[in-house]
Every structure is written in structure tokens, then in C-alpha cells.
Design a protein around this motif. Structure first.
Motif, PDB file in Angstrom:
ATOM      1  N   ASN A 135     -63.666 -16.068  89.797  1.00 49.25           N
ATOM      2  CA  ASN A 135     -63.688 -16.987  90.537  1.00 49.25           C
ATOM      3  C   ASN A 135     -64.523 -18.241  90.429  1.00 49.25           C
ATOM      4  O   ASN A 135     -63.990 -19.652  90.164  1.00 49.25           O
ATOM      5  N   ASN A 136     -65.422 -17.600  89.065  1.00 50.83           N
ATOM      6  CA  ASN A 136     -66.088 -19.358  88.867  1.00 50.83           C
ATOM      7  C   ASN A 136     -64.830 -20.233  88.410  1.00 50.83           C
ATOM      8  O   ASN A 136     -64.407 -21.458  88.317  1.00 50.83           O
ATOM      9  N   GLU A 137     -63.574 -19.649  87.299  1.00 47.94           N
ATOM     10  CA  GLU A 137     -63.037 -20.028  86.390  1.00 47.94           C
ATOM     11  C   GLU A 137     -61.793 -20.981  87.072  1.00 47.94           C
ATOM     12  O   GLU A 137     -61.566 -21.575  86.789  1.00 47.94           O
ATOM     13  N   GLN A 138     -61.426 -20.254  88.487  1.00 51.34           N
ATOM     14  CA  GLN A 138     -60.525 -20.309  89.241  1.00 51.34           C
ATOM     15  C   GLN A 138     -61.029 -22.042  90.033  1.00 51.34           C
ATOM     16  O   GLN A 138     -60.609 -22.959  89.771  1.00 51.34           O
ATOM     17  N   ILE A 139     -62.538 -22.254  90.400  1.00 49.28           N
ATOM     18  CA  ILE A 139     -63.293 -23.041  91.052  1.00 49.28           C
ATOM     19  C   ILE A 139     -63.167 -24.427  89.880  1.00 49.28           C
ATOM     20  O   ILE A 139     -63.204 -25.673  90.554  1.00 49.28           O
ATOM     21  N   ARG A 140     -63.330 -23.841  89.061  1.00 43.01           N
ATOM     22  CA  ARG A 140     -63.264 -25.343  87.830  1.00 43.01           C
ATOM     23  C   ARG A 140     -62.025 -25.393  87.862  1.00 43.01           C
ATOM     24  O   ARG A 140     -62.071 -26.765  87.735  1.00 43.01           O
ATOM     25  N   LEU A 141     -61.141 -24.948  87.689  1.00 41.23           N
ATOM     26  CA  LEU A 141     -59.932 -25.502  87.707  1.00 41.23           C
ATOM     27  C   LEU A 141     -59.110 -26.601  89.021  1.00 41.23           C
ATOM     28  O   LEU A 141     -58.851 -27.618  88.850  1.00 41.23           O
ATOM     29  N   PHE A 142     -59.707 -25.613  90.170  1.00 46.43           N
ATOM     30  CA  PHE A 142     -59.912 -26.602  91.649  1.00 46.43           C
ATOM     31  C   PHE A 142     -60.478 -27.849  91.525  1.00 46.43           C
ATOM     32  O   PHE A 142     -60.030 -29.091  91.718  1.00 46.43           O
ATOM     33  N   GLN A 143     -62.361 -27.789  90.600  1.00 43.87           N
ATOM     34  CA  GLN A 143     -62.561 -28.974  90.402  1.00 43.87           C
ATOM     35  C   GLN A 143     -61.814 -29.589  89.865  1.00 43.87           C
ATOM     36  O   GLN A 143     -61.841 -30.910  89.947  1.00 43.87           O
ATOM     37  N   GLN A 144     -60.514 -29.950  88.670  1.00 41.28           N
ATOM     38  CA  GLN A 144     -60.298 -30.808  87.704  1.00 41.28           C
ATOM     39  C   GLN A 144     -59.205 -31.759  88.774  1.00 41.28           C
ATOM     40  O   GLN A 144     -58.654 -32.584  88.396  1.00 41.28           O
ATOM     41  N   SER A 145     -58.608 -30.841  89.312  1.00 41.10           N
ATOM     42  CA  SER A 145     -57.762 -31.115  90.027  1.00 41.10           C
ATOM     43  C   SER A 145     -58.608 -32.345  91.052  1.00 41.10           C
ATOM     44  O   SER A 145     -57.483 -33.315  92.128  1.00 41.10           O
ATOM     45  N   GLY A 146     -59.369 -32.365  91.136  1.00 39.93           N
ATOM     46  CA  GLY A 146     -60.576 -33.337  92.494  1.00 39.93           C
ATOM     47  C   GLY A 146     -59.591 -32.575  93.703  1.00 39.93           C
ATOM     48  O   GLY A 146     -59.951 -33.016  95.178  1.00 39.93           O
ATOM     49  N   MET A 147     -59.152 -30.956  93.972  1.00 42.79           N
ATOM     50  CA  MET A 147     -59.419 -30.522  95.308  1.00 42.79           C
ATOM     51  C   MET A 147     -60.508 -29.861  95.770  1.00 42.79           C
ATOM     52  O   MET A 147     -60.409 -29.328  97.010  1.00 42.79           O
ATOM     53  N   VAL A 148     -61.644 -29.386  94.716  1.00 41.61           N
ATOM     54  CA  VAL A 148     -63.175 -28.674  95.356  1.00 41.61           C
ATOM     55  C   VAL A 148     -64.081 -30.123  94.691  1.00 41.61           C
ATOM     56  O   VAL A 148     -63.643 -29.761  92.951  1.00 41.61           O
ATOM     57  N   TYR A 149     -65.120 -29.522  94.569  1.00 46.98           N
ATOM     58  CA  TYR A 149     -66.328 -30.139  94.650  1.00 46.98           C
ATOM     59  C   TYR A 149     -67.082 -29.256  94.625  1.00 46.98           C
ATOM     60  O   TYR A 149     -67.958 -28.714  95.660  1.00 46.98           O
ATOM     61  N   VAL A 150     -67.917 -29.032  92.953  1.00 43.30           N
ATOM     62  CA  VAL A 150     -69.237 -27.799  93.398  1.00 43.30           C
ATOM     63  C   VAL A 150     -69.904 -27.852  94.448  1.00 43.30           C
ATOM     64  O   VAL A 150     -70.587 -26.851  94.555  1.00 43.30           O
ATOM     65  N   ASP A 151     -70.580 -29.198  93.387  1.00 42.13           N
ATOM     66  CA  ASP A 151     -71.433 -29.196  94.167  1.00 42.13           C
ATOM     67  C   ASP A 151     -71.628 -29.454  96.496  1.00 42.13           C
ATOM     68  O   ASP A 151     -73.211 -29.933  96.715  1.00 42.13           O
ATOM     69  N   GLU A 152     -70.684 -29.596  96.867  1.00 41.38           N
ATOM     70  CA  GLU A 152     -70.539 -29.456  97.886  1.00 41.38           C
ATOM     71  C   GLU A 152     -70.751 -27.993  98.838  1.00 41.38           C
ATOM     72  O   GLU A 152     -70.574 -27.931  99.755  1.00 41.38           O
ATOM     73  N   MET A 153     -70.373 -26.971  97.811  1.00 40.90           N
ATOM     74  CA  MET A 153     -70.576 -26.010  98.098  1.00 40.90           C
ATOM     75  C   MET A 153     -71.672 -25.100  98.171  1.00 40.90           C
ATOM     76  O   MET A 153     -72.464 -25.591  97.853  1.00 40.90           O
ATOM     77  N   ILE A 154     -72.077 -24.149  99.314  1.00 40.85           N
ATOM     78  CA  ILE A 154     -72.915 -23.528  99.745  1.00 40.85           C
ATOM     79  C   ILE A 154     -73.389 -22.175  98.661  1.00 40.85           C
ATOM     80  O   ILE A 154     -72.530 -21.871  98.194  1.00 40.85           O
TER      81      ILE A 154
END
Length: 385
Positions: A135-154
Motif C-alpha cells: 500500500n505504501n508503494e502505491q500511495i507513493r506513486l499517487f503522491q508523485q503525480s500530485g493526486m495524494v498528499y501524504v501529510d493530509e492522510m489520517i
């Protein structure tokens, strides 16, 4: 790319950015290769060269026309979202015979993660590729495209009880907010609390003990004896924890007690001046804490050697940023919530000027964007004694 450049690439063999294919048979397999490159750092696929061995076989004109058509179909129909690739035909002379090679250029993608028709996400691992399941790797890919900001996740299992109310009140004082709303509403308004849990940014600024939930989000500080990271002797070592502002202050204290203070023109009774610019250290340290990749479960590392200082933060530069870009003041914000807090609480300005200010104060800084190890490193030479 000319024939000589292509020959040099082929001679060096397959890497994470170079793949050989003698012929194009399985389109799904080629799609997976394109996806892996687009999800990683881009690369080229060379047709007409045998896999692994790198023997140049070449392609016929009919093969080149057929492959170009199939490559267009792969990029448009077998990859989601659609991927844009370019091709080039390069002629190489081998023992007086001309061999035509088809080169496909795959850029690092801007809409990660790319998937195949079965929904599988591929990335490069050395010269091979693998499916992403973590899951963390997938989140990292979304983060790189600007679709997810990790610091806003709960952060699961956190609650309002973990908040240090004094830290929040100090923050509100600094931003001039004298609201009389109930505490819980204030926490939600400043994006500290969401769905009854702390956001990552909220945790790292306003929690009583952030490392209770994210133990790796600390700073490993070591002052070595000698210049070798594998050395077994050190002068000082500390695992620095707390909120980001607290870690910043503790790290500056570590610098102050482990770096030399010298007389630099002031009178004998004056306090010595730190051997490297404290302004540069402040800027670089704040960048490491605010811009690090929080999808990676790793600490920031602060190493002091006899001849240099190293500051290493998890995660390479985000998106398409380069060393030259950041030296010019360009910025891509990976952690907007953290940057927002830092710009109000700390000395951090958050406008891309920190690196330029650090270099102005300490011109001999070396910046290293390590793509393979996914780290950003700053090296500051220490003055020779």
C-alpha cells in the motif's frame, strides 16, 4: 540519439532504464515494461537486440512498420491511463552490414500509477520489473503525480487525546487567531483532526509524542570520529524525536555542540562563530524535515564527519524537479499541510528560497538527488583545521 550513442548504451547492457528486445511478440509483456518505466524514472526499450546478451540482430523494414503500429496500440489501449511514447529508427553498421534498430522512449509518467488492463501496477527493480502490492508503494506513486498528499492522510488509532493543546494555542497566537470556538472545531478548522483522528501533518506538529505512532519519523544524529560512515567510533549520538519544530531545535543544538566555534576576526572575549553558516544549516535542516517523503518509513539522518557534514532525507526531489531547478528557487510542495504549519511557526518561508539562501551563505554546499536510492543528500565540507 545517434548510432555511436546507441552502441555505447547497448555495450553497457540492460539497466533499470534500458531494456533489449530481439522481437515484439507478447504485447502484454511490452505493456508491462512501458508501465514499469513510466512508474519509475523512464527509460528506453530497444528492439532488434537480443535480451540479456545485447547481440545486435536488427529489424526488417516490415518489422519496423509492424512494431510501430503495435507500440501505438500498446500505449493507447493496453495501459491505463494512456501513455505517450516516441520511437526512432537508428541504423548501425556491423561488419559492413547495416542493422536497423527501433528505439522506444518512455518518459517518467505524470499520471502515476500506470496500470495494465488487469489493473496491475508495475515498477522497475534493477533491470527487471515487479508488481506493486504494498500500500505504501502505491500511495507513493499517487503522491508523485500530485493526486495524494501524504501529510493530509489520517493516522489510525490517534485521537483528540494525543493533541498537545499548548502547541495548538501557541500556533493560534502566532497566526493571530483568537477564536472562541470549541477546541474540537478548531482542530478540524486547521486540518489537525479529521474523522476523529490526527492527520499526519497534525501529528508531526501538534501531537504530544508523534513518534508513538510513527517511530521512524525522527532524526538519527551521529558525530563520527573520522570520515567513514562505517566507522565504529563516534563523539556524540542521539535519536532526536518530538514535533518538527522540536526536532529542528534539538538538531541545531546537536550542530552547535559538535561543530567547532572559531575566532573569525572578533576580539578574544567574544563568543566563537560556528565553523559553517548557521543560516545555511537552519535552511537545509528545515527543508529536510518539511520536504522529506513521509510515505517512506525512514528517519532523516544528520551525520558529522571530521571533513564534512551530511544531511540525508528520505525521498528524491518530487516530480520533475532537478538540482538546477531548486538552485533557481523552483519548488514543488510535496507536503502542503506541513509546509503551511512550518511557514507560520518556524523560520521557514516556504517560497522556494531556502536552498538559494543556504548556498549564498555557504557556497560550497553539494546537493545530490539520488534517484536509485530515493534519497536527497546535502554535503557541506568542513574547514580544514
Amino acid at each position: 540519439m545517434d548510432a555511436l550513442e546507441l552502441l555505447n548504451i547497448i555495450t553497457r547492457g540492460e539497466t533499470s532504464k534500458v531494456q533489449f528486445k530481439e522481437i515484439l511478440t507478447n504485447q502484454d509483456s511490452i505493456a508491462a515494461e512501458f508501465i514499469a518505466m513510466a512508474n519509475s524514472h523512464g527509460g528506453i526499450v530497444i528492439f532488434g537486440v537480443t535480451d540479456k546478451t545485447g547481440v545486435i540482430k536488427g529489424l526488417t523494414d516490415d518489422q519496423i512498420r509492424d512494431y510501430n503500429q503495435k507500440i501505438g496500440n500498446i500505449a493507447s489501449n493496453l495501459i491505463k491511463p494512456q501513455l505517450y511514447v516516441t520511437t526512432d529508427v537508428i541504423s548501425i553498421t556491423i561488419d559492413t552490414a547495416i542493422q536497423n534498430i527501433l528505439v522506444v522512449f518512455v518518459n517518467e509518467g505524470v499520471a502515476k500509477p500506470y496500470k495494465d488492463n488487469q489493473g496491475r501496477i508495475w515498477i522497475k527493480q534493477g533491470s527487471d520489473k515487479r508488481i506493486v502490492t504494498d500500500n505504501n508503494e502505491q500511495i507513493r506513486l499517487f503522491q508523485q503525480s500530485g493526486m495524494v498528499y501524504v501529510d493530509e492522510m489520517i493516522i489510525p488509532n490517534t485521537s483528540i487525546a494525543d493533541i498537545d493543546e499548548k502547541k495548538v494555542m501557541d500556533y493560534l497566537d502566532k497566526i493571530g487567531d483568537d477564536t472562541d470556538l470549541p477546541s474540537e472545531q478548531i482542530y478540524k478548522n486547521i486540518n489537525l483532526l479529521r474523522n476523529d483522528c490526527l492527520t499526519l501533518g497534525g501529528l508531526m506538529f501538534f501531537a504530544q509524542n508523534p513518534q508513538n505512532y510513527r517511530s521512524a519519523f525522527c532524526v538519527k544524529a551521529i558525530s563520527f570520529i573520522g570520515n567513514d560512515i562505517e566507522g565504529t567510533e563516534y563523539r556524540d549520538s542521539e535519536d532526536i524525536d518530538g514535533s518538527i519544530p522540536e526536532m529542528f531545535e534539538k538538531c541545531m543544538s546537536f550542530f552547535n555542540r559538535n561543530l567547532r566555534h572559531t575566532q573569525q576576526g572578533q576580539n578574544f572575549n567574544s563568543t566563537g562563530i560556528l565553523e559553517v553558516s548557521p543560516i545555511a544549516l537552519e535552511e537545509l535542516l528545515q527543508n529536510a524535515l518539511t520536504h522529506r517523503d513521509y510515505s517512506r518509513n525512514s528517519p532523516v539522518c544528520l551525520f558529522i564527519f571530521d571533513n564534512r557534514i551530511e544531511l540525508i532525507s528520505p525521498g528524491r526531489l518530487p516530480n520533475s524537479l532537478t538540482i538546477d531547478n531548486i538552485k533557481m528557487g523552483n519548488a514543488v510542495v510535496r507536503n502542503p499541510l506541513i509546509v503551511s504549519y512550518a511557514s507560520k511557526i518556524m523560520k521557514y518561508r516556504g517560497i522556494g528560497s531556502g536552498i538559494r539562501r543556504a548556498i549564498k551563505e555557504q557556497p560550497n554546499i553539494e546537493l545530490i538527488n539520488d534517484i536509485e536510492s530515493e534519497q536527497f543528500k546535502v554535503v557541506i565540507p568542513r574547514p580544514i583545521q
